[in-house]
Scaffold this motif. Structure first.
Motif, mmCIF file in Angstrom:
data_model
loop_
_atom_site.group_PDB
_atom_site.id
_atom_site.type_symbol
_atom_site.label_atom_id
_atom_site.label_comp_id
_atom_site.label_asym_id
_atom_site.label_seq_id
_atom_site.Cartn_x
_atom_site.Cartn_y
_atom_site.Cartn_z
ATOM 1 N N ILE A 1 38.627 -2.813 4.675
ATOM 2 C CA ILE A 1 38.883 -3.246 3.299
ATOM 3 C C ILE A 1 37.648 -3.058 2.418
ATOM 4 C CG2 ILE A 1 39.398 -5.265 1.867
ATOM 5 C CD1 ILE A 1 41.158 -6.259 4.225
ATOM 6 N N LEU A 2 36.491 -3.491 2.924
ATOM 7 C CA LEU A 2 35.269 -3.435 2.114
ATOM 8 C C LEU A 2 34.545 -2.097 2.196
ATOM 9 C CD1 LEU A 2 33.793 -7.005 2.756
ATOM 10 C CD2 LEU A 2 35.159 -6.207 0.823
ATOM 11 N N GLY A 3 34.796 -1.317 3.250
ATOM 12 C CA GLY A 3 34.209 0.018 3.337
ATOM 13 C C GLY A 3 32.919 0.100 4.128
ATOM 14 N N TYR A 4 32.817 -0.641 5.231
ATOM 15 C CA TYR A 4 31.644 -0.527 6.088
ATOM 16 C C TYR A 4 32.084 -0.445 7.546
ATOM 17 C CZ TYR A 4 32.092 -5.550 7.101
ATOM 18 O OH TYR A 4 32.549 -6.775 7.486
ATOM 19 N N ALA A 5 31.147 -0.058 8.404
ATOM 20 C CA ALA A 5 31.425 0.052 9.840
ATOM 21 C C ALA A 5 30.153 -0.270 10.614
ATOM 22 C CB ALA A 5 31.898 1.462 10.187
ATOM 23 N N ASN A 6 30.325 -0.598 11.878
ATOM 24 C CA ASN A 6 29.191 -0.720 12.793
ATOM 25 C C ASN A 6 28.983 0.648 13.429
ATOM 26 O OD1 ASN A 6 29.205 -3.439 12.228
ATOM 27 N ND2 ASN A 6 30.188 -4.026 14.144
ATOM 28 N N VAL A 7 27.778 1.188 13.340
ATOM 29 C CA VAL A 7 27.461 2.460 13.969
ATOM 30 C C VAL A 7 26.897 2.163 15.351
ATOM 31 C CG1 VAL A 7 26.048 4.543 13.853
ATOM 32 C CG2 VAL A 7 27.019 3.590 11.769
ATOM 33 N N VAL A 8 27.547 2.722 16.383
ATOM 34 C CA VAL A 8 27.131 2.509 17.761
ATOM 35 C C VAL A 8 26.610 3.832 18.293
ATOM 36 C CG1 VAL A 8 27.839 1.776 20.066
ATOM 37 C CG2 VAL A 8 28.921 0.758 18.049
ATOM 38 N N ILE A 9 25.338 3.838 18.706
ATOM 39 C CA ILE A 9 24.719 5.029 19.268
ATOM 40 C C ILE A 9 24.644 4.816 20.773
ATOM 41 C CG2 ILE A 9 22.661 6.472 19.315
ATOM 42 C CD1 ILE A 9 22.117 5.396 16.444
ATOM 43 N N MET A 10 25.375 5.641 21.498
ATOM 44 C CA MET A 10 25.402 5.538 22.958
ATOM 45 C C MET A 10 24.389 6.527 23.521
ATOM 46 S SD MET A 10 27.768 3.277 23.385
ATOM 47 C CE MET A 10 28.168 3.375 25.100
ATOM 48 N N GLY A 11 23.375 5.994 24.173
ATOM 49 C CA GLY A 11 22.357 6.831 24.787
ATOM 50 C C GLY A 11 22.675 7.085 26.253
ATOM 51 N N THR A 12 21.898 7.948 26.871
ATOM 52 C CA THR A 12 22.089 8.198 28.297
ATOM 53 C C THR A 12 21.683 6.947 29.064
ATOM 54 O OG1 THR A 12 19.882 9.165 28.425
ATOM 55 C CG2 THR A 12 21.737 10.676 28.132
ATOM 56 N N GLY A 13 22.330 6.713 30.190
ATOM 57 C CA GLY A 13 22.073 5.492 30.941
ATOM 58 C C GLY A 13 22.822 4.330 30.328
ATOM 59 N N MET A 14 22.238 3.178 30.346
ATOM 60 C CA MET A 14 22.895 1.969 29.866
ATOM 61 C C MET A 14 22.499 1.613 28.433
ATOM 62 S SD MET A 14 24.846 1.062 32.305
ATOM 63 C CE MET A 14 25.307 -0.596 31.877
ATOM 64 N N ARG A 15 21.706 2.405 27.763
ATOM 65 C CA ARG A 15 21.190 2.072 26.433
ATOM 66 C C ARG A 15 22.226 2.347 25.350
ATOM 67 N NH1 ARG A 15 16.012 0.111 24.649
ATOM 68 N NH2 ARG A 15 16.234 0.105 22.426
ATOM 69 N N TYR A 16 22.448 1.365 24.501
ATOM 70 C CA TYR A 16 23.244 1.578 23.302
ATOM 71 C C TYR A 16 22.664 0.736 22.172
ATOM 72 C CZ TYR A 16 25.622 -2.872 24.104
ATOM 73 O OH TYR A 16 25.900 -4.197 24.274
ATOM 74 N N ILE A 17 22.841 1.219 20.964
ATOM 75 C CA ILE A 17 22.300 0.566 19.777
ATOM 76 C C ILE A 17 23.450 0.339 18.807
ATOM 77 C CG2 ILE A 17 20.761 0.847 17.805
ATOM 78 C CD1 ILE A 17 19.088 2.702 19.586
ATOM 79 N N VAL A 18 23.515 -0.854 18.233
ATOM 80 C CA VAL A 18 24.536 -1.162 17.235
ATOM 81 C C VAL A 18 23.821 -1.513 15.932
ATOM 82 C CG1 VAL A 18 26.453 -2.653 16.603
ATOM 83 C CG2 VAL A 18 26.095 -2.053 19.001
ATOM 84 N N ILE A 19 24.135 -0.760 14.894
ATOM 85 C CA ILE A 19 23.638 -1.055 13.552
ATOM 86 C C ILE A 19 24.854 -1.490 12.730
ATOM 87 C CG2 ILE A 19 22.430 -0.198 11.514
ATOM 88 C CD1 ILE A 19 20.651 -0.194 13.956
ATOM 89 N N PRO A 20 24.935 -2.780 12.377
ATOM 90 C CA PRO A 20 26.119 -3.279 11.672
ATOM 91 C C PRO A 20 26.069 -3.042 10.162
ATOM 92 C CG PRO A 20 24.653 -5.095 12.157
ATOM 93 C CD PRO A 20 24.026 -3.857 12.751
ATOM 94 N N TYR A 21 27.238 -3.136 9.541
ATOM 95 C CA TYR A 21 27.400 -3.108 8.076
ATOM 96 C C TYR A 21 26.886 -1.824 7.432
ATOM 97 C CZ TYR A 21 28.149 -8.089 8.877
ATOM 98 O OH TYR A 21 28.602 -9.287 9.350
ATOM 99 N N VAL A 22 27.137 -0.681 8.046
ATOM 100 C CA VAL A 22 26.691 0.599 7.485
ATOM 101 C C VAL A 22 27.776 1.135 6.545
ATOM 102 C CG1 VAL A 22 25.987 2.965 8.004
ATOM 103 C CG2 VAL A 22 25.264 1.088 9.488
#
Length: 181
Positions: free
Chosen positions: A123-144
């Motif tokens: 509705i508002l026009g944003y998303a959480n960007v999830v960067i999946m790295g090799t192994g178990m690493r992932y990064i979440v940047i919210p409200y993009v």
């Protein structure tokens, strides 16, 4: 100082910080824009505080208003901390609150860039960007706000890079065969 002047100075400081982390011949492709939706929880609690103060108990409404102000301050600080920059060689990210992580991930260490959207994000026009790295690493940047652009730019650069590497391999093999003959 005006509010616009402060916003411009803040963007300037953030871009200077990113420019200092770039290596030679590295260029910024896209930078994430943190959406104003980061404040929605504080706003909802503030509206609730007004309703509670009018209908039930003034003291409880005041307490909820105080909580809403704390939530708003938290959102302002979080918005200043969050950073996601896509360069032509890697992804730079900064996230966290009590422990602020600063991460540089090269393209060959990234498995995928995904978008998570809740109904309010649609509705508002944003998303959480999830960067999946090799192994178990992932990064979440919210409200993009420009998450789709970030993902598209990553896909274009990573696919073009794979194509260039494939062409280089073929070219190297052709050169070896030509030298052998």
């Amino acid at each position: 100082m005006s509010v616009e002047h402060l916003k411009t100075a803040n963007r300037w400081n953030r871009m200077n910080e990113v420019q200092e982390r770039l290596v030679e011949d590295e260029k910024i492709v896209r930078s994430a824009i943190i959406h104003w939706g980061i404040y929605w929880k504080a706003g909802a609690v503030f509206v609730l505080s007004i309703l509670v103060a009018l209908v039930f108990a003034v003291e409880l409404g005041i307490f909820l208003a105080f909580v809403a102000v704390i939530m708003g301050i938290y959102a302002v600080i979080k918005k200043e901390i969050l950073l996601l920059v896509l360069t032509d060689k890697r992804v730079l990210a900064r996230y966290g609150m009590l422990q602020i992580d600063v991460v540089d991930i090269h393209f060959d260490k990234i498995e995928s860039v995904e978008l998570e959207r809740m109904w309010l994000g649609y509705i508002l026009g944003y998303a959480n960007v999830v960067i999946m790295g090799t192994g178990m690493r992932y990064i979440v940047i919210p409200y993009v706000a420009n998450g789709v652009e970030i993902r598209r730019a990553y896909n274009e650069y990573s696919l073009n890079r794979q194509t260039v590497q494939a062409v280089k391999i073929v070219t190297d093999e052709d050169l070896k065969q030509a030298e052998a003959e």
